[in-house]
Write a protein that holds these residues in place. Sequence first.
Motif, PDB file in Angstrom:
ATOM      1  N   TRP A 119      21.215   5.698  64.441  1.00  0.00           N
ATOM      2  CA  TRP A 119      22.488   5.175  64.941  1.00  0.00           C
ATOM      3  C   TRP A 119      23.660   5.866  64.243  1.00  0.00           C
ATOM      4  CZ3 TRP A 119      23.661   1.435  68.654  1.00  0.00           C
ATOM      5  CH2 TRP A 119      24.999   0.997  68.673  1.00  0.00           C
ATOM      6  N   GLU A 120      23.587   5.938  62.921  1.00  0.00           N
ATOM      7  CA  GLU A 120      24.659   6.572  62.151  1.00  0.00           C
ATOM      8  C   GLU A 120      24.810   8.047  62.521  1.00  0.00           C
ATOM      9  OE1 GLU A 120      26.799   5.258  60.160  1.00  0.00           O
ATOM     10  OE2 GLU A 120      25.977   3.280  59.694  1.00  0.00           O
ATOM     11  N   ARG A 121      23.694   8.724  62.690  1.00  0.00           N
ATOM     12  CA  ARG A 121      23.739  10.149  62.995  1.00  0.00           C
ATOM     13  C   ARG A 121      24.343  10.400  64.374  1.00  0.00           C
ATOM     14  NH1 ARG A 121      18.598  14.355  63.539  1.00  0.00           N
ATOM     15  NH2 ARG A 121      19.837  16.264  63.411  1.00  0.00           N
ATOM     16  N   VAL A 122      23.951   9.597  65.360  1.00  0.00           N
ATOM     17  CA  VAL A 122      24.466   9.775  66.715  1.00  0.00           C
ATOM     18  C   VAL A 122      25.969   9.514  66.758  1.00  0.00           C
ATOM     19  CG1 VAL A 122      24.365   8.884  69.074  1.00  0.00           C
ATOM     20  CG2 VAL A 122      22.254   9.307  67.815  1.00  0.00           C
ATOM     21  N   LEU A 123      26.413   8.453  66.098  1.00  0.00           N
ATOM     22  CA  LEU A 123      27.847   8.178  66.069  1.00  0.00           C
ATOM     23  C   LEU A 123      28.604   9.268  65.321  1.00  0.00           C
ATOM     24  CD1 LEU A 123      27.109   5.394  67.251  1.00  0.00           C
ATOM     25  CD2 LEU A 123      28.807   4.404  65.693  1.00  0.00           C
ATOM     26  N   ARG A 124      27.992   9.778  64.288  1.00  0.00           N
ATOM     27  CA  ARG A 124      28.648  10.829  63.505  1.00  0.00           C
ATOM     28  C   ARG A 124      28.885  12.079  64.346  1.00  0.00           C
ATOM     29  NH1 ARG A 124      31.446  11.302  58.642  1.00  0.00           N
ATOM     30  NH2 ARG A 124      31.601  13.518  58.226  1.00  0.00           N
ATOM     31  N   VAL A 125      27.860  12.543  65.044  1.00  0.00           N
ATOM     32  CA  VAL A 125      27.967  13.784  65.813  1.00  0.00           C
ATOM     33  C   VAL A 125      28.865  13.612  67.026  1.00  0.00           C
ATOM     34  CG1 VAL A 125      26.697  15.479  67.187  1.00  0.00           C
ATOM     35  CG2 VAL A 125      25.736  14.654  65.025  1.00  0.00           C
ATOM     36  N   ASN A 126      28.704  12.498  67.733  1.00  0.00           N
ATOM     37  CA  ASN A 126      29.376  12.348  69.016  1.00  0.00           C
ATOM     38  C   ASN A 126      30.782  11.768  68.931  1.00  0.00           C
ATOM     39  OD1 ASN A 126      27.171  12.981  71.149  1.00  0.00           O
ATOM     40  ND2 ASN A 126      26.138  11.635  69.711  1.00  0.00           N
ATOM     41  N   LEU A 127      31.077  11.015  67.875  1.00  0.00           N
ATOM     42  CA  LEU A 127      32.376  10.350  67.790  1.00  0.00           C
ATOM     43  C   LEU A 127      33.158  10.701  66.540  1.00  0.00           C
ATOM     44  CD1 LEU A 127      34.442   8.292  68.817  1.00  0.00           C
ATOM     45  CD2 LEU A 127      33.051   6.475  67.772  1.00  0.00           C
ATOM     46  N   THR A 128      32.567  10.454  65.365  1.00  0.00           N
ATOM     47  CA  THR A 128      33.326  10.658  64.124  1.00  0.00           C
ATOM     48  C   THR A 128      33.725  12.108  63.943  1.00  0.00           C
ATOM     49  OG1 THR A 128      32.164   8.797  63.110  1.00  0.00           O
ATOM     50  CG2 THR A 128      33.320  10.308  61.629  1.00  0.00           C
ATOM     51  N   ALA A 129      32.808  13.039  64.211  1.00  0.00           N
ATOM     52  CA  ALA A 129      33.130  14.458  64.060  1.00  0.00           C
ATOM     53  C   ALA A 129      34.219  14.883  65.044  1.00  0.00           C
ATOM     54  CB  ALA A 129      31.878  15.310  64.247  1.00  0.00           C
ATOM     55  N   ALA A 130      34.193  14.326  66.246  1.00  0.00           N
ATOM     56  CA  ALA A 130      35.238  14.652  67.225  1.00  0.00           C
ATOM     57  C   ALA A 130      36.598  14.173  66.728  1.00  0.00           C
ATOM     58  CB  ALA A 130      34.900  14.013  68.569  1.00  0.00           C
ATOM     59  N   PHE A 131      36.626  12.984  66.132  1.00  0.00           N
ATOM     60  CA  PHE A 131      37.869  12.487  65.535  1.00  0.00           C
ATOM     61  C   PHE A 131      38.347  13.395  64.406  1.00  0.00           C
ATOM     62  CE2 PHE A 131      38.989  10.223  61.573  1.00  0.00           C
ATOM     63  CZ  PHE A 131      40.345  10.020  61.821  1.00  0.00           C
ATOM     64  N   LEU A 132      37.436  13.720  63.480  1.00  0.00           N
ATOM     65  CA  LEU A 132      37.821  14.511  62.316  1.00  0.00           C
ATOM     66  C   LEU A 132      38.319  15.905  62.713  1.00  0.00           C
ATOM     67  CD1 LEU A 132      34.936  13.564  59.857  1.00  0.00           C
ATOM     68  CD2 LEU A 132      37.348  12.932  59.635  1.00  0.00           C
ATOM     69  N   LEU A 133      37.629  16.539  63.645  1.00  0.00           N
ATOM     70  CA  LEU A 133      38.041  17.875  64.069  1.00  0.00           C
ATOM     71  C   LEU A 133      39.371  17.826  64.804  1.00  0.00           C
ATOM     72  CD1 LEU A 133      37.436  20.882  64.319  1.00  0.00           C
ATOM     73  CD2 LEU A 133      36.119  20.380  66.391  1.00  0.00           C
ATOM     74  N   THR A 134      39.534  16.844  65.680  1.00  0.00           N
ATOM     75  CA  THR A 134      40.798  16.730  66.407  1.00  0.00           C
ATOM     76  C   THR A 134      41.946  16.456  65.452  1.00  0.00           C
ATOM     77  OG1 THR A 134      39.631  15.870  68.345  1.00  0.00           O
ATOM     78  CG2 THR A 134      42.004  15.523  68.258  1.00  0.00           C
ATOM     79  N   GLN A 135      41.757  15.529  64.542  1.00  0.00           N
ATOM     80  CA  GLN A 135      42.798  15.206  63.576  1.00  0.00           C
ATOM     81  C   GLN A 135      43.202  16.435  62.761  1.00  0.00           C
ATOM     82  OE1 GLN A 135      41.819  12.984  59.929  1.00  0.00           O
ATOM     83  NE2 GLN A 135      43.358  11.470  60.543  1.00  0.00           N
ATOM     84  N   ALA A 136      42.196  17.182  62.293  1.00  0.00           N
ATOM     85  CA  ALA A 136      42.476  18.362  61.478  1.00  0.00           C
ATOM     86  C   ALA A 136      43.210  19.438  62.273  1.00  0.00           C
ATOM     87  CB  ALA A 136      41.172  18.921  60.913  1.00  0.00           C
TER      88      ALA A 136
END
Length: 258
Positions: A119-136
């Motif tokens: 669960w953590e891995r799927v959310l990380r790749v599909n959502l959290t990473a998209a947030f972090l990259l967009t923010q940066a």
Amino acid sequence: MSDLYQPAADCLANRRILVTGAAEGIGRAVAIACARYGATVIVSDFDDTDLDGTYDLIEASGAPQPALLPLDLERGDAQLFLNTALALGNEFAALDGLVHCAAYTPYLGRIDDYDPSDWERVLRVNLTAAFLLTQACLPLLYASGEASVVFTSDRVGRHGLAYWGAYAAAKCGLEGLMQTLAAETADAGKVRVNSLEPGVVQTAMRRALYPAENPYHHPPPETVAASYLYLLSAESRGVTGQQLTAPLRVSETLRHRN
């Protein structure tokens, strides 16, 4: 005559566009299409070796030379994404487009049985990473003056379906991220933000989840590339905060502009 949207030649000329998940599937199709229509494409995925095929196809086509950006979406922290944006800024000064095509889910399963680490891995790749990259990358997108962010959605992100677990939750979150960022950037008018649901196409992830299915029953990912080009080009100027579905039709693009 087909009413499907067709991009104008060189609609992305001189634009700098970052595409994640570019090693295969929709990401590869979008990256190649962006290059074909004039963009300098930064192709990104987990490993630069996986990206070689995409890079070689773009280079052989005579399109502007692409750039490789290996990026670990699962393990990367906020500092990694900030450093990535800094490197992109040093090389390109600005970004005109950011397309999130990277996607991951290991299996279909009931919430009752879903492994918490998965669960953590799927959310990380599909959502959290998209947030972090967009923010940066936001400063680079603002520097363009007319940039576009496209989040690749999914039918299960707009209406949850049984057994899609963390992937459905992540895609629902991605829709919320899109709407929030679109609302926050609308007044400035420098960045437009939308989501695009490509439908079911031939991808490695689809084959892994449905091994008994004939993949050729579904269209190839190239069939949805034009819809991404619309959102990345000046033709979608003023279109933001929209949940769109591929393939787009001319009538839809006219309605969005009006």
